[in-house]
Design an enzyme around this catalytic site. Structure first.
Site, PDB file in Angstrom:
ATOM      1  CB  CYS A 105       4.122  -4.938 -10.052  1.00 54.77           C
ATOM      2  SG  CYS A 105       2.507  -5.472 -10.641  1.00 54.77           S
TER       3      CYS A 105
ATOM      4  CG  HIS B 152       1.630  -4.897  -6.364  1.00 53.47           C
ATOM      5  ND1 HIS B 152       2.096  -3.928  -7.229  1.00 53.47           N
ATOM      6  CD2 HIS B 152       2.655  -5.136  -5.493  1.00 53.47           C
ATOM      7  CE1 HIS B 152       3.328  -3.584  -6.887  1.00 53.47           C
ATOM      8  NE2 HIS B 152       3.692  -4.323  -5.846  1.00 53.47           N
TER       9      HIS B 152
ATOM     10  CG  HIS C  42       7.223  -4.152  -4.636  1.00 55.88           C
ATOM     11  ND1 HIS C  42       5.949  -3.716  -4.366  1.00 55.88           N
ATOM     12  CD2 HIS C  42       8.040  -3.410  -3.828  1.00 55.88           C
ATOM     13  CE1 HIS C  42       5.981  -2.778  -3.444  1.00 55.88           C
ATOM     14  NE2 HIS C  42       7.225  -2.576  -3.097  1.00 55.88           N
TER      15      HIS C  42
END
Length: 384
Positions: A299, A347, A359
């Protein structure tokens, strides 16, 4: 999915009031991928799932394991960054040590030449030899009767030898310390790598042991969760449009009163468009923990690469990326902003508008578009 983190006490204060820690959602598409991956997991075929656990409990456990792996990935990324930086420093220091050693050898050769000449001339042969081979030449230099007998050139040779010897010793000491630091970073890197692998192996084992009926039920649960996230994203997008319209009206009223007609535009709109264009070109590439491209990403590796394409350098981990740029509220999000998730900031995704982001979710999945509402939002940052 992301990469994970430092001790809790070092996490910055939340950006918004959101942030109940929950586990990462597991998409239907990801389920199929992980089922294939599970064939290589370290589990014996046919191992039963934990007795008495419902599919909901198994899902909760899997989500938790993926979340923990994501946090460990961020710690791995941080350790790798430190190791890479330390390795570069060590290489530079070793080059410097080699250069210092050569200069020391040159000074030693010069001093040796004087000693040989004095020996042939019947001069201070013993003193010169003592100086040349002494472990601490300064002890010899401190003898005033020797210094009185040295010519100006000889004194310069002695001074140069002293200087080069001290510099070489200092560089060797610095290199030794850096090598020790590098070893420690590499050890930490190995530990974090094992943590990630262990979490992922356990998650895959649990998924591999589900029956076809259980997998179908899991897919249905995830489908329902995805639909709810899309509804929330649509509501969020509408709220953002209303907020943007309100601000635009305020600006127009202000311009009318001041006589200005110049339109306003987000300061980062051009660079944000470049970052988004890059992210869109990565759609479909696999998530791989610790990866920064070009064929796979985690990510924070994806967001770092996207903004690099726009000419802006971001740090490697989510914990550091959240500190860069201007913090913005969820209602004020603009395309290109970074949206961070979970209380541990494990994240991150790149906002593209309408409540959606691009993402890199987690192992078994690919770079994709998704609602930002599918995970608890920690806060958002505008890099430019």
């Amino acid at each position: 999915m992301a990469s994970h983190r430092k001790p809790r006490s070092r996490i910055p204060a939340p950006l918004t009031g959101h942030g109940r820690r929950t586990a990462v959602g597991f998409t239907t598409a990801a389920l199929a991928s992980v089922t294939l991956l599970s064939q290589t997991a370290n589990a014996a075929p046919g191992d039963p799932k934990p007795a008495g656990q419902s599919i909901e409990k198994v899902k909760e456990k899997v989500d938790t394991l993926y979340h923990q792996a994501e946090s460990a990935t961020q710690r791995y990324n941080a350790a790798k960054e430190r190791a890479d930086q330390q390795r570069a420093k060590v290489d530079k220091l070793l080059d410097s040590v080699a250069q210092r050693t050569e200069k020391l050898n040159e000074a030693r050769r010069t001093l040796g030449a004087y000693a040989a000449a004095q020996y042939r001339d019947g001069g201070m042969a013993r003193s010169a030899a003592t100086l040349l081979f002494s472990n601490d030449p300064q002890d010899v230099f401190d003898q005033s009767h020797l210094m009185d007998r040295l010519t100006g050139r000889q004194k310069q040779a002695v001074d140069d030898f002293q200087k080069q010897q001290a510099s070489a010793a200092k560089e060797r000491g610095r290199a030794s310390e850096s090598l020790a630091s590098l070893t420690a970073s590499q050890k930490q890197l190995k530990t974090q790598k094992k943590t990630v692998q262990d979490k992922l192996t356990e998650a895959r084992r649990l998924l591999a042991n589900l029956t076809a009926k259980e997998k179908a039920r899991l897919a249905a649960i995830e489908k329902k969760k995805a639909e709810e996230a899309r509804r929330k994203a649509a509501a969020l997008a509408e709220k953002q449009r209303q907020e943007a319209a309100r601000k635009k009206q305020q600006e127009q009223n202000k311009d009318s009163s001041s006589g200005s007609t110049a339109p306003s535009a987000p300061a980062n709109s051009s660079k944000a468009a470049q970052a988004i264009a890059f992210a869109k070109s990565q759609l479909g590439k696999p998530y791989v923990w610790g990866a920064t491209g070009p064929s796979s990403f985690d990510c924070s590796g994806l967001t770092q690469a996207a903004w690099k394409a726009a000419g802006i350098s971001l740090p490697r981990t989510t914990w550091d990326q959240v500190k860069v740029g201007t913090r913005v509220s969820t209602s004020e999000l603009q395309p290109g902003d970074l949206v961070f998730f979970y209380d541990d900031i494990s994240h991150v995704g790149l906002y593209i508008g309408d409540g959606m982001m691009i993402h890199a979710p987690k192992p078994g999945d690919v770079v994709k578009k998704a609602p930002i509402t599918e995970m608890p939002i920690y806060g958002s940052v505008r890099p430019a």
